[in-house]
Design a protein around this motif. Structure first.
Motif, PDB file in Angstrom:
ATOM      1  N   MET A   1       0.851  -1.198   0.000  1.00  0.00           N
ATOM      2  CA  MET A   1       0.000   0.000   0.000  1.00  0.00           C
ATOM      3  C   MET A   1       0.872   1.227   0.000  1.00  0.00           C
ATOM      4  N   GLY A   2       0.802   1.905  -0.974  1.00  0.00           N
ATOM      5  CA  GLY A   2       1.631   3.086  -1.032  1.00  0.00           C
ATOM      6  C   GLY A   2       2.255   3.162  -2.402  1.00  0.00           C
ATOM      7  N   ARG A   3       3.244   3.938  -2.508  1.00  0.00           N
ATOM      8  CA  ARG A   3       3.780   4.186  -3.840  1.00  0.00           C
ATOM      9  C   ARG A   3       4.456   2.964  -4.438  1.00  0.00           C
ATOM     10  N   GLY A   4       5.024   2.169  -3.606  1.00  0.00           N
ATOM     11  CA  GLY A   4       5.680   1.005  -4.180  1.00  0.00           C
ATOM     12  C   GLY A   4       5.131  -0.273  -3.581  1.00  0.00           C
ATOM     13  N   ARG A   5       5.209  -1.326  -4.346  1.00  0.00           N
ATOM     14  CA  ARG A   5       4.820  -2.606  -3.781  1.00  0.00           C
ATOM     15  C   ARG A   5       5.866  -3.025  -2.791  1.00  0.00           C
ATOM     16  N   VAL A   6       5.468  -3.924  -1.931  1.00  0.00           N
ATOM     17  CA  VAL A   6       6.427  -4.365  -0.917  1.00  0.00           C
ATOM     18  C   VAL A   6       6.474  -5.881  -0.884  1.00  0.00           C
ATOM     19  N   GLN A   7       7.659  -6.400  -0.966  1.00  0.00           N
ATOM     20  CA  GLN A   7       7.851  -7.846  -0.854  1.00  0.00           C
ATOM     21  C   GLN A   7       7.562  -8.257   0.585  1.00  0.00           C
ATOM     22  N   LEU A   8       6.997  -9.423   0.724  1.00  0.00           N
ATOM     23  CA  LEU A   8       6.740  -9.882   2.078  1.00  0.00           C
ATOM     24  C   LEU A   8       8.019 -10.491   2.664  1.00  0.00           C
ATOM     25  N   LYS A   9       8.983  -9.633   2.883  1.00  0.00           N
ATOM     26  CA  LYS A   9      10.200 -10.083   3.549  1.00  0.00           C
ATOM     27  C   LYS A   9      10.747  -8.935   4.393  1.00  0.00           C
ATOM     28  N   ARG A  10      11.565  -9.283   5.311  1.00  0.00           N
ATOM     29  CA  ARG A  10      12.114  -8.302   6.232  1.00  0.00           C
ATOM     30  C   ARG A  10      12.685  -7.098   5.485  1.00  0.00           C
ATOM     31  N   ILE A  11      12.292  -5.904   5.914  1.00  0.00           N
ATOM     32  CA  ILE A  11      12.827  -4.690   5.324  1.00  0.00           C
ATOM     33  C   ILE A  11      14.243  -4.486   5.847  1.00  0.00           C
ATOM     34  N   GLU A  12      15.189  -4.441   4.917  1.00  0.00           N
ATOM     35  CA  GLU A  12      16.581  -4.413   5.372  1.00  0.00           C
ATOM     36  C   GLU A  12      16.998  -3.031   5.876  1.00  0.00           C
ATOM     37  N   ASN A  13      16.548  -2.006   5.180  1.00  0.00           N
ATOM     38  CA  ASN A  13      16.893  -0.645   5.616  1.00  0.00           C
ATOM     39  C   ASN A  13      16.292  -0.366   6.989  1.00  0.00           C
ATOM     40  N   LYS A  14      17.165  -0.107   7.921  1.00  0.00           N
ATOM     41  CA  LYS A  14      16.746   0.005   9.313  1.00  0.00           C
ATOM     42  C   LYS A  14      15.768   1.167   9.516  1.00  0.00           C
ATOM     43  N   ILE A  15      16.069   2.277   8.871  1.00  0.00           N
ATOM     44  CA  ILE A  15      15.197   3.446   9.018  1.00  0.00           C
ATOM     45  C   ILE A  15      13.802   3.131   8.484  1.00  0.00           C
ATOM     46  N   ASN A  16      13.780   2.652   7.246  1.00  0.00           N
ATOM     47  CA  ASN A  16      12.483   2.311   6.659  1.00  0.00           C
ATOM     48  C   ASN A  16      11.730   1.310   7.518  1.00  0.00           C
ATOM     49  N   ARG A  17      12.463   0.347   8.025  1.00  0.00           N
ATOM     50  CA  ARG A  17      11.805  -0.684   8.826  1.00  0.00           C
ATOM     51  C   ARG A  17      11.141  -0.052  10.037  1.00  0.00           C
ATOM     52  N   GLN A  18      11.860   0.851  10.680  1.00  0.00           N
ATOM     53  CA  GLN A  18      11.319   1.508  11.858  1.00  0.00           C
ATOM     54  C   GLN A  18      10.089   2.341  11.510  1.00  0.00           C
ATOM     55  N   VAL A  19      10.187   3.076  10.417  1.00  0.00           N
ATOM     56  CA  VAL A  19       9.058   3.923  10.014  1.00  0.00           C
ATOM     57  C   VAL A  19       7.847   3.064   9.665  1.00  0.00           C
ATOM     58  N   THR A  20       8.116   2.044   8.859  1.00  0.00           N
ATOM     59  CA  THR A  20       7.020   1.152   8.489  1.00  0.00           C
ATOM     60  C   THR A  20       6.398   0.503   9.718  1.00  0.00           C
ATOM     61  N   PHE A  21       7.257   0.116  10.639  1.00  0.00           N
ATOM     62  CA  PHE A  21       6.745  -0.510  11.853  1.00  0.00           C
ATOM     63  C   PHE A  21       5.798   0.432  12.579  1.00  0.00           C
ATOM     64  N   SER A  22       6.239   1.664  12.701  1.00  0.00           N
ATOM     65  CA  SER A  22       5.419   2.638  13.412  1.00  0.00           C
ATOM     66  C   SER A  22       4.060   2.813  12.747  1.00  0.00           C
ATOM     67  N   LYS A  23       4.078   2.937  11.440  1.00  0.00           N
ATOM     68  CA  LYS A  23       2.815   3.146  10.731  1.00  0.00           C
ATOM     69  C   LYS A  23       1.916   1.919  10.803  1.00  0.00           C
ATOM     70  N   ARG A  24       2.511   0.793  10.487  1.00  0.00           N
ATOM     71  CA  ARG A  24       1.693  -0.417  10.451  1.00  0.00           C
ATOM     72  C   ARG A  24       1.209  -0.809  11.844  1.00  0.00           C
ATOM     73  N   ARG A  25       2.012  -0.509  12.825  1.00  0.00           N
ATOM     74  CA  ARG A  25       1.595  -0.833  14.179  1.00  0.00           C
ATOM     75  C   ARG A  25       0.307  -0.093  14.523  1.00  0.00           C
ATOM     76  N   SER A  26       0.307   1.204  14.233  1.00  0.00           N
ATOM     77  CA  SER A  26      -0.905   1.954  14.584  1.00  0.00           C
ATOM     78  C   SER A  26      -2.081   1.475  13.746  1.00  0.00           C
ATOM     79  N   GLY A  27      -1.794   1.136  12.476  1.00  0.00           N
ATOM     80  CA  GLY A  27      -2.867   0.612  11.642  1.00  0.00           C
ATOM     81  C   GLY A  27      -3.426  -0.687  12.207  1.00  0.00           C
TER      82      GLY A  27
END
Lengths: 232, 232
Positions: A1-27
């Motif tokens: 959901m969003g501008r790019g598709r996302v593979q169902l695998k661990r996000i390697e970029n630590k920053i992105n992972r943290q941001v995604t975690f924050s967003k998805r957690r609240s969702g």
DNA sequence: ACCTCTATATATAAATA
DNA sequence: TTATTTATATATAGAGG
């Protein structure tokens, strides 16, 4: 959901992972609350971040309750910890006794919660029904009592306020000011219909919305201000 | 999400509620899995449907681990059961946990029996009331089911007896004997009014959703002979 | 109960502040 | 970190099998 598709695998970029975690957690928490409210389901959600921080949601803000129910549910299957026979002594005995009592209690509780009824005879069903009915009466009576107490407190407060305002009116008399709003409020609280409303609210549908969802209107028939006052 | 907006409140239409539950449940489980994989989080999700069915998701399919971690995490904060330092080891912890659970269960049970209510807040009273109400509905529904089963059995027996008597009548025909008592009994059981009485006695068939509590009299409206038959 | 098919409502990835 | 914006991807309500 969003501008790019996302593979169902661990996000390697630590920053992105943290941001995604924050967003998805609240969702996720939001959706957990939604299904709980919309569909009258009991939900428990536990999330540990990579760094071990805990986030949780539970219907009625009571994770304890959800976990208890969960344990009861999967109790039968799990054979509850085959007792280790190597560790001797009264400890084991104590432990076994405790577990036995726990089991009995849990079985009873199931029945009181209307579950697992197939094992009960008609007579036992009758007994449980009577017990529950009596319990309900006590609970409704207690609720009523609480509500009446709250009303008394409120009335007292209103009268104090009434007094204060009367004094002020005296002081302001020379200006011919009239405070009518306090009179209206007093009338509302004196009205016998108010008490009746609470009585029927208690008997009617015992629904209480999840503690986590403050936004929705109550379905108890009680006005919000009353609930807020009573919930304390 | 979808063609219409949805208020964040219990869906009253029970069909829609069930459908929505099914859809949202799968969505929720999916998202729980996604955040777990994408963000390397440990997740435990427990969902009980209105009817008490359990659905769950846990990272690595191991709810046990998640719950243990959760308990460890919240133990620290809650200072539950100060661990006895004299006898160390997981045994003590296990034992303490058991005792704690037992205590919780006992307290809950008291509440479900309408005792010890003074410690409960208005909101908690509401919850217990709702729970009991729902339980009562299940129990009455189960009673109803038992009664219907019994009626079927009885009807079958009566019909067999009827057949036997018919044969006997054939044999006795020459004596012009008439067995009228069996006829009366057959009429009673065939009467549609009887069936209706049972239906209204308990909750109507399996429906447990309606949240409204009629504090209907506990009496089932069952005739004594029926009870006697069913109590076995 | 579960699937399909849309039209819409939401969630959220990425960029940006 | 956290919030806002925007473009897209998803989720899902409603209708029909």
């Amino acid at each position: 959901m969003g501008r790019g598709r996302v593979q169902l695998k661990r996000i390697e970029n630590k920053i992105n992972r943290q941001v995604t975690f924050s967003k998805r957690r609240s969702g996720l928490l939001k959706k957990a609350n939604e299904i709980s409210v919309l569909c009258d389901a009991e939900v428990g959600l536990i999330v540990f971040s990579t760094k071990g921080k805990l986030f949780e949601y539970a219907t009625d803000s009571c994770m304890e309750r959800v976990l208890e129910r969960y344990e009861r549910y999967s109790y039968a299957e799990r054979q509850l910890v085959p007792t280790d026979p190597t560790s001797p002594g009264s400890w084991t005995l104590e432990h076994a006794k405790l577990k036995a009592r726990l089991e009995v209690l849990q079985r009873n509780q199931k029945h009181y919660m209307g579950e697992d009824l197939d094992s009960l005879s008609m007579k036992e069903l009758h007994n449980v029904e009577h017990q529950l009915d009596s319990a309900l009466k006590h609970i409704r009576s207690r609720k009523n009592q609480l509500m009446h107490e709250s009303i008394s407190v409120l009335q007292k407060k209103v009268k104090e306020r009434e007094k204060e305002l009367a004094q002020q009116n005296q002081w302001d008399q020379q200006n011919h000011e009239i405070n009518s709003s306090s009179f209206v409020l007093q009338q509302q609280l004196d009205s016998p219909h108010l008490g009746e409303a609470y009585q029927s609210a208690g008997v009617d549908n015992g629904e209480v919305e999840g503690a986590n969802s403050q936004q929705q209107p109550t379905s108890t028939g009680m006005p919000q201000w009353m609930l807020r006052h009573l919930n304390g």
